[in-house]
Design an enzyme around this catalytic site. Structure first.
Site, PDB file in Angstrom:
ATOM      1  N   LEU A  85       0.783  -1.236   0.000  1.00 20.73           N
ATOM      2  CA  LEU A  85       0.000   0.000   0.000  1.00 20.73           C
ATOM      3  C   LEU A  85       0.819   1.291   0.000  1.00 20.73           C
ATOM      4  O   LEU A  85       0.264   2.380  -0.082  1.00 20.73           O
ATOM      5  CB  LEU A  85      -0.960  -0.003   1.206  1.00 20.73           C
ATOM      6  CG  LEU A  85      -1.883  -1.242   1.254  1.00 20.73           C
ATOM      7  CD1 LEU A  85      -2.794  -1.186   2.473  1.00 20.73           C
ATOM      8  CD2 LEU A  85      -2.700  -1.395  -0.020  1.00 20.73           C
ATOM      9  N   LEU A  87       3.839   3.999  -1.518  1.00 20.16           N
ATOM     10  CA  LEU A  87       4.413   4.390  -2.800  1.00 20.16           C
ATOM     11  C   LEU A  87       5.807   3.752  -2.923  1.00 20.16           C
ATOM     12  O   LEU A  87       6.549   3.687  -1.945  1.00 20.16           O
ATOM     13  CB  LEU A  87       4.530   5.917  -2.858  1.00 20.16           C
ATOM     14  CG  LEU A  87       4.599   6.563  -4.234  1.00 20.16           C
ATOM     15  CD1 LEU A  87       3.362   6.226  -5.057  1.00 20.16           C
ATOM     16  CD2 LEU A  87       4.734   8.073  -4.100  1.00 20.16           C
ATOM     17  N   ASN A 102       1.283  -4.293 -10.441  1.00 15.31           N
ATOM     18  CA  ASN A 102       0.442  -4.118  -9.244  1.00 15.31           C
ATOM     19  C   ASN A 102      -0.956  -4.659  -9.532  1.00 15.31           C
ATOM     20  O   ASN A 102      -1.442  -4.561 -10.653  1.00 15.31           O
ATOM     21  CB  ASN A 102       0.343  -2.621  -8.914  1.00 15.31           C
ATOM     22  CG  ASN A 102      -0.568  -2.345  -7.726  1.00 15.31           C
ATOM     23  OD1 ASN A 102      -0.465  -2.968  -6.675  1.00 15.31           O
ATOM     24  ND2 ASN A 102      -1.501  -1.400  -7.896  1.00 15.31           N
ATOM     25  N   HIS A 104      -4.862  -4.081  -8.606  1.00 12.65           N
ATOM     26  CA  HIS A 104      -5.754  -3.076  -8.008  1.00 12.65           C
ATOM     27  C   HIS A 104      -7.174  -3.636  -8.009  1.00 12.65           C
ATOM     28  O   HIS A 104      -7.614  -4.191  -9.020  1.00 12.65           O
ATOM     29  CB  HIS A 104      -5.690  -1.769  -8.807  1.00 12.65           C
ATOM     30  CG  HIS A 104      -6.489  -0.673  -8.180  1.00 12.65           C
ATOM     31  ND1 HIS A 104      -6.046   0.022  -7.071  1.00 12.65           N
ATOM     32  CD2 HIS A 104      -7.717  -0.181  -8.464  1.00 12.65           C
ATOM     33  CE1 HIS A 104      -6.968   0.888  -6.710  1.00 12.65           C
ATOM     34  NE2 HIS A 104      -7.991   0.793  -7.539  1.00 12.65           N
ATOM     35  N   ASP A 145      -1.328   3.913  -9.232  1.00 12.13           N
ATOM     36  CA  ASP A 145      -2.349   3.330 -10.115  1.00 12.13           C
ATOM     37  C   ASP A 145      -2.437   3.940 -11.513  1.00 12.13           C
ATOM     38  O   ASP A 145      -3.499   3.896 -12.138  1.00 12.13           O
ATOM     39  CB  ASP A 145      -3.744   3.417  -9.450  1.00 12.13           C
ATOM     40  CG  ASP A 145      -3.771   2.751  -8.088  1.00 12.13           C
ATOM     41  OD1 ASP A 145      -3.081   1.735  -7.913  1.00 12.13           O
ATOM     42  OD2 ASP A 145      -4.481   3.262  -7.196  1.00 12.13           O
TER      43      ASP A 145
HETATM   44  C1  GAR Z   1      -6.192  -6.778  -2.531  1.00 17.80           C
HETATM   45  O1  GAR Z   1      -7.584  -6.668  -2.700  1.00 17.80           O
HETATM   46  C2  GAR Z   1      -5.462  -5.847  -3.472  1.00 17.80           C
HETATM   47  O2  GAR Z   1      -6.092  -5.712  -4.704  1.00 17.80           O
HETATM   48  C3  GAR Z   1      -5.526  -4.559  -2.701  1.00 17.80           C
HETATM   49  O3  GAR Z   1      -5.243  -4.923  -1.377  1.00 17.80           O
HETATM   50  C4  GAR Z   1      -5.783  -6.237  -1.157  1.00 17.80           C
HETATM   51  C5  GAR Z   1      -4.709  -7.083  -0.526  1.00 17.80           C
HETATM   52  O4  GAR Z   1      -5.226  -8.326  -0.180  1.00 17.80           O
HETATM   53  N1  GAR Z   1      -4.586  -3.611  -3.207  1.00 17.80           N
HETATM   54  C6  GAR Z   1      -4.857  -2.318  -3.281  1.00 17.80           C
HETATM   55  O5  GAR Z   1      -5.899  -1.838  -2.873  1.00 17.80           O
HETATM   56  C7  GAR Z   1      -3.759  -1.470  -3.915  1.00 17.80           C
HETATM   57  N2  GAR Z   1      -4.262  -0.171  -4.253  1.00 17.80           N
HETATM   58  P1  GAR Z   1      -4.294  -9.549   0.103  1.00 17.80           P
HETATM   59  O6  GAR Z   1      -3.226  -9.049   1.086  1.00 17.80           O
HETATM   60  O7  GAR Z   1      -5.188 -10.564   0.719  1.00 17.80           O
HETATM   61  O8  GAR Z   1      -3.677 -10.003  -1.192  1.00 17.80           O
END
Ligand code: GAR
Length: 202
Positions: A85, A87, A102, A104, A145
């Site tokens: 999360l 930068l 990445n 998203h 993003d």
């Molecule tokens: C996921 O949904 C991913 O897409 C999101 O964080 C979550 C992590 O879940 N990423 C973002 O929002 C990036 N902007 P995880 O740790 O269970 O993979």
């Protein structure tokens, strides 16, 4: 192909990558990197015997320059941000141009940018009353993003009653689309044609 995966939390995408039977044959996850000591994803990395690193300054952490050198020394060909999360420091971006992706949890270029992560994204999608959402895998550049989109998949959310329900539907897609894109990288099937990214299908 050696890959490094960056995480900040639960690690379900990390797990999906590690458990993908096709990927097991063609990639090796050589490092898992986080900005936090106490993330669930590190437990998963340790279960799989993967080396973990905490990015930052201070005790038991590795700074961006050292981490860049480490990943290059380890012959990392692709960095995957799977729920990371923060930068990404410029030194890493510059060393992994077109080799950092990445995931998203929405259909970019909508519902992205600073602060748009996790449930915040799904709340914004829910409040917009959008009827579809989905997942996007994109190249990483120096802002949040905005890198070129490699793959997207959408899901019907016309009947959902909460942001959590959107999150659940989107996560299922994430667990398919991210391993697929990594596979395409490993098999050298990602090409840039007319300034657009294509996955070569055979
Ligand atoms: C996921 O949904 C991913 O897409 C999101 O964080 C979550 C992590 O879940 N990423 C973002 O929002 C990036 N902007 P995880 O740790 O269970 O993979």
């Amino acid at each position: 192909m050696n890959i490094a995966i960056f995480v900040s939390g639960r690690g379900s995408n990390l797990k999906a990558i590690l458990n993908d039977p096709d990927l097991k044959e063609i990639i090796k996850v050589i490092a898992v990197v986080s900005d936090k000591f106490d993330c669930k994803a590190f437990e998963i990395a340790h279960e799989f015997g993967i080396e973990t690193y905490i990015i930052g300054d201070g005790d038991n952490k590795i700074n961006a320059e050292q981490l860049t050198k480490k990943l290059l020394d380890l012959n990392v060909s692709l960095i995957v941000l799977a729920g990371y999360l923060k930068l990404i420091p410029d030194v890493l971006i510059k060393s992994f141009v077109n080799r950092m992706i990445n995931i998203h949890p929405a259909l970019l270029p909508s519902f992205g940018g600073k602060g748009m992560y996790g449930i915040n994204v799904h709340k914004a999608v829910f409040e917009s009353s959008a009827k579809v959402s989905g997942a996007t895998v994109h190249l990483v550049d120096s802002s949040y993003d905005t890198g070129k989109i490699i793959a997207q998949q959408c899901v019907d959310i016309s009947d959902v009653a909460s942001p959590e329900e959107i999150a659940e539907r989107v996560l299922k897609i994430e667990h398919q689309i991210l391993p697929e894109v990594i596979k395409a990288f490993a098999l050298n099937k990602i090409k840039i044609v007319s300034n657009r990214i294509e996955i070569i299908k055979e």
